[in-house]
Design a protein around this motif. Structure first.
Motif, mmCIF file in Angstrom:
data_model
loop_
_atom_site.group_PDB
_atom_site.id
_atom_site.type_symbol
_atom_site.label_atom_id
_atom_site.label_comp_id
_atom_site.label_asym_id
_atom_site.label_seq_id
_atom_site.Cartn_x
_atom_site.Cartn_y
_atom_site.Cartn_z
ATOM 1 N N GLY A 56 -19.465 14.787 28.833
ATOM 2 C CA GLY A 56 -19.962 15.104 30.207
ATOM 3 C C GLY A 56 -20.894 16.763 30.432
ATOM 4 N N ALA A 57 -19.773 17.684 29.971
ATOM 5 C CA ALA A 57 -20.548 19.025 30.054
ATOM 6 C C ALA A 57 -21.664 19.579 28.829
ATOM 7 C CB ALA A 57 -19.830 20.462 29.970
ATOM 8 N N PHE A 58 -21.145 19.050 27.898
ATOM 9 C CA PHE A 58 -22.154 19.263 26.280
ATOM 10 C C PHE A 58 -23.674 18.452 26.685
ATOM 11 C CE2 PHE A 58 -23.320 19.383 22.036
ATOM 12 C CZ PHE A 58 -22.592 20.712 21.864
ATOM 13 N N ASN A 59 -23.227 16.714 26.740
ATOM 14 C CA ASN A 59 -23.864 16.741 26.926
ATOM 15 C C ASN A 59 -25.096 16.368 27.665
ATOM 16 O OD1 ASN A 59 -24.004 14.728 24.321
ATOM 17 N ND2 ASN A 59 -23.762 12.745 25.316
ATOM 18 N N ALA A 60 -24.589 16.956 29.019
ATOM 19 C CA ALA A 60 -25.087 16.750 30.385
ATOM 20 C C ALA A 60 -26.170 18.635 29.672
ATOM 21 C CB ALA A 60 -24.281 17.889 30.935
ATOM 22 N N ALA A 61 -25.927 19.425 28.748
ATOM 23 C CA ALA A 61 -26.540 20.114 28.769
ATOM 24 C C ALA A 61 -27.382 20.377 27.460
ATOM 25 C CB ALA A 61 -25.460 22.100 28.757
ATOM 26 N N PHE A 62 -26.634 19.801 26.271
ATOM 27 C CA PHE A 62 -27.106 19.748 24.356
ATOM 28 C C PHE A 62 -28.175 18.676 25.009
ATOM 29 C CE2 PHE A 62 -27.726 17.254 20.896
ATOM 30 C CZ PHE A 62 -27.620 18.687 19.997
ATOM 31 N N VAL A 63 -28.925 17.240 25.849
ATOM 32 C CA VAL A 63 -29.298 16.493 25.574
ATOM 33 C C VAL A 63 -30.538 17.124 25.953
ATOM 34 C CG1 VAL A 63 -30.664 14.436 27.053
ATOM 35 C CG2 VAL A 63 -27.959 14.582 25.535
ATOM 36 N N PRO A 64 -30.789 17.776 27.587
ATOM 37 C CA PRO A 64 -31.964 18.426 27.608
ATOM 38 C C PRO A 64 -32.618 19.322 26.957
ATOM 39 C CG PRO A 64 -31.237 17.959 29.851
ATOM 40 C CD PRO A 64 -30.235 17.955 28.550
ATOM 41 N N LEU A 65 -31.965 19.681 26.042
ATOM 42 C CA LEU A 65 -32.424 20.928 25.438
ATOM 43 C C LEU A 65 -32.952 20.906 24.300
ATOM 44 C CD1 LEU A 65 -29.683 24.094 26.048
ATOM 45 C CD2 LEU A 65 -32.761 24.046 26.723
ATOM 46 N N CYS A 140 -15.431 14.399 20.385
ATOM 47 C CA CYS A 140 -16.159 15.216 20.851
ATOM 48 C C CYS A 140 -17.724 15.295 20.078
ATOM 49 C CB CYS A 140 -15.894 16.470 21.320
ATOM 50 S SG CYS A 140 -14.653 15.921 23.236
ATOM 51 N N ALA A 141 -17.683 15.153 19.176
ATOM 52 C CA ALA A 141 -18.445 15.485 18.004
ATOM 53 C C ALA A 141 -19.769 14.642 17.490
ATOM 54 C CB ALA A 141 -17.624 15.867 16.242
ATOM 55 N N ALA A 142 -18.708 13.396 17.841
ATOM 56 C CA ALA A 142 -19.321 11.921 17.902
ATOM 57 C C ALA A 142 -20.141 12.096 18.955
ATOM 58 C CB ALA A 142 -18.247 11.001 17.410
ATOM 59 N N ALA A 143 -19.715 11.989 20.266
ATOM 60 C CA ALA A 143 -20.360 12.568 21.670
ATOM 61 C C ALA A 143 -21.850 13.410 21.046
ATOM 62 C CB ALA A 143 -19.601 13.018 22.593
ATOM 63 N N LEU A 144 -21.817 14.414 20.546
ATOM 64 C CA LEU A 144 -23.182 15.489 20.068
ATOM 65 C C LEU A 144 -23.703 14.440 19.361
ATOM 66 C CD1 LEU A 144 -23.335 19.387 19.365
ATOM 67 C CD2 LEU A 144 -24.151 17.240 17.771
ATOM 68 N N ARG A 225 -26.784 30.398 22.774
ATOM 69 C CA ARG A 225 -26.463 31.155 24.422
ATOM 70 C C ARG A 225 -26.689 30.031 26.032
ATOM 71 N NH1 ARG A 225 -24.609 35.860 22.851
ATOM 72 N NH2 ARG A 225 -24.361 37.275 21.021
ATOM 73 N N LEU A 226 -28.144 29.717 25.612
ATOM 74 C CA LEU A 226 -28.703 29.233 26.299
ATOM 75 C C LEU A 226 -27.728 28.439 26.845
ATOM 76 C CD1 LEU A 226 -30.046 28.734 29.242
ATOM 77 C CD2 LEU A 226 -32.276 27.832 27.117
ATOM 78 N N LEU A 227 -27.349 27.654 25.683
ATOM 79 C CA LEU A 227 -26.633 26.203 25.754
ATOM 80 C C LEU A 227 -25.516 26.544 26.083
ATOM 81 C CD1 LEU A 227 -26.034 22.912 25.024
ATOM 82 C CD2 LEU A 227 -25.706 23.670 22.511
ATOM 83 N N LEU A 228 -24.543 27.460 25.909
ATOM 84 C CA LEU A 228 -23.248 27.463 26.472
ATOM 85 C C LEU A 228 -23.179 28.205 28.181
ATOM 86 C CD1 LEU A 228 -22.097 29.919 23.322
ATOM 87 C CD2 LEU A 228 -21.565 27.770 24.209
ATOM 88 N N ARG A 229 -24.828 28.663 28.338
ATOM 89 C CA ARG A 229 -24.338 29.051 29.736
ATOM 90 C C ARG A 229 -24.112 27.969 31.172
ATOM 91 N NH1 ARG A 229 -27.722 33.344 28.592
ATOM 92 N NH2 ARG A 229 -29.370 32.488 28.711
ATOM 93 N N ARG A 230 -25.132 26.655 30.201
ATOM 94 C CA ARG A 230 -25.492 25.441 31.018
ATOM 95 C C ARG A 230 -24.188 24.365 30.891
ATOM 96 N NH1 ARG A 230 -31.755 23.758 29.821
ATOM 97 N NH2 ARG A 230 -32.930 25.372 30.844
#
Length: 516
Positions: A56-65, A140-144, A225-230
């Motif tokens: 959810g949240a991690f992929n939503a922020a991580f994949v675009p970045l 969660c690590a696998a999701a990353l 930091r930007l990843l965490l903020r998102r």
């Protein structure tokens, strides 16, 4: 995008089929009662965190970045960013896992308050939850890693790895049960073992892609930091569905014993179309939208969004119609065996119909959310999510007494429709959602085709009721599903949504190419 959509959808469908086999074993061995309820709560906890922090949240922020860095700065910078993100994630999740193991009794008092009325069920749920909770870190690590592979457009490998969850789970139920106190313990150990298998397969896939991801010691660089903020606001925005299901579970523990199990098996059938179509659309759409927007191709982004909506509703609406008509026979044929009685199956079918009503909304949330995430906006879904959560909770309280096991599913379905309406309205206000007239017309024709299919199926079911013996029931259900497909395809042809002659010609050409 359609090729990737079908690739992810195909692997997800195979995983769902294996998951169905796993759920049939759980139903046959444990039925719908206290033992099953305890296991389902133990699995719900790490699964909720997986959806929130991982998919959810991690992929939503991580994949675009990640996709933006890969496009603009190249492979080495993207790889460095992914390794740093993995390091931060692992440290945070390990800390969370240790806390969970220590305070599991207190956690269970919050998410399963009804279990306190029965000391044995509560104690069993605590023990099982401590076994399953490390799955949170692994998955969660696998999701990353899967997000990295999706960013590299290796969608098939990332989706195929999730088969391990069900393969290992089935093996654990069948092979480990004789050596443990009961089947619930075997299933719980299978959950954690499957996380090890999935993470290992994805590490291997990244190495094969020449994109090794050895985690780096956490360092809060500007990009992290930007990843965490998102990510932080997205915990609610992208995980509304899972939090709603968790609220359903909390309410379910306050209902008669077995209610959690009835809702779980209904949700598993509902997750077949939802998981396949929603996961496929969301997974493939996010990197596509990000790439188009990063390149300034606004019209292409709108076109991709419209195509995704058309694809998912073309397949979701007939699934809704089929589930509403055939819920009873589906639950009886698939789960009405062993300790899970036919009466249990019919009660679970009532929950399934309540979930199925909201299926289009559940899927559309997956399609509309990437439009925010691709633009770097993870805050707006948060505000929507908070409102939807409150609405779902209020509806649960209103429905739980009069509707019992149908109340929580119906509450989630109604809340999901409100979620979609608000998402669509805000995207329209931002000019981020422009539905073409042909898209709206196509949706209307598809809805009409699905409705006619449902009416025809009701007519056939009235003339040919469900037989008494299992083999005949299996044949009957297969025939009914086939007829539904034929009725729907015929209606799409009549309404001009597709030309069956062109479809058949395309299939013949593909078969001829394979033979050549």
């Amino acid at each position: 995008m359609l090729k990737n959509f079908l690739t992810v959808g195909g692997w997800t469908m195979l995983s769902r089929i294996l998951g169905l086999v796993r759920d049939q074993l759980l139903a046959a061995f444990m039925g719908a009662g206290a033992l099953q309820d305890a296991y389902q709560v133990a699995f719900r906890l790490p699964n909720m965190f997986r959806r929130l922090f991982g998919e959810g949240a991690f992929n939503a922020a991580f994949v675009p970045l990640f996709s933006s860095v890969l496009t603009r700065e190249g492979k080495e910078e993207a790889q460095l960013f992914a390794r740093r993100a993995l390091g931060v994630m692992l440290v945070w999740l390990l800390f969370l896992c240790v806390l969970g193991e220590i305070f599991m009794p207190q956690v269970l008092k919050v998410i399963a308050p009804g279990f306190l009325q029965s000391g044995d069920r509560y104690a069993l749920a605590v023990s099982l939850s401590r076994i399953t909770f490390p799955y949170l870190v692994l998955i969660c690590a696998a999701a990353l890693l899967a997000g990295v592979l999706n960013g590299l457009h290796r969608f098939g490998v990332a989706s195929a790895a999730y088969l391990a969850f069900n393969v290992v789970g089935i093996a654990a139920i069948l092979l480990a049960s004789p050596f443990l106190p009961n089947v619930a313990y075997a299933a719980a150990w299978g959950v954690t073992a499957s996380g090890v298998a999935q993470l290992g397969l994805l590490f291997w896939a990244c190495e094969r892609a020449h994109f090794g991801l050895t985690p780096l010691w956490p360092s809060l660089t500007p990009r992290i930091r930007l990843l965490l903020r998102r990510m932080v606001p997205g915990l609610i925005g992208s995980g509304v569905g899972q939090i709603n299901l968790t609220i359903d579970t909390i309410i379910g523990t306050l209902l008669p014993a077995g209610s959690v199990s009835l809702m779980y098996f209904a949700d598993r059938i509902n997750q077949l179309p939802l998981g396949v179509l929603g996961a496929a659309a969301g997974t493939t759409l996010l990197p596509v939208l990000t790439r188009h927007l990063a390149a300034g191709e606004t019209d292409a982004a709108h076109a991709a969004q419209n195509r995704s909506i058309e694809y998912v509703l073309l397949l979701t609406l007939p699934a809704v119609a089929g589930l509403l008509v055939l819920a009873g026979p589906i639950m009886i044929v698939l789960f009405g065996h062993g300790s899970f009685t036919e009466h249990d199956a019919l009660l679970s079918a009532q929950s399934l119909r309540a979930y199925a009503i909201g299926l289009p909304a559940f899927v559309m949330v997956k399609v509309l959310s990437p439009a925010f995430f691709a633009r770097g906006d993870t805050r707006t879904p948060v505000y929507i999510g908070i409102g939807v959560l409150l609405l779902n909770f209020v509806l649960n309280l209103l429905f739980m007494k009069p509707l019992v096991h149908m109340g929580p599913p119906l509450a989630s379905s109604l809340a999901a429709f409100i979620n979609v309406a608000v998402l669509a309205f805000l995207l329209r206000q931002k000019n981020a959602l422009l539905l073409a007239p042909e898209t709206l017309g196509g949706i209307g024709r598809v809805g009409l085709g699905a409705a006619v299919m449902a009416v025809l199926l009701v007519g056939v079911e009235t003339m040919l009721p469900l037989p008494a013996h299992f083999l005949m029931r299996l044949i009957w259900l297969t025939v009914m599903v086939g007829l539904g497909g034929i009725f729907y395809a015929g209606m799409l042809h009549v309404l001009g949504v597709m030309d069956l002659a062109d479809v058949l010609a395309g299939l013949r050409r593909r078969l001829n190419r394979k033979r050549a």
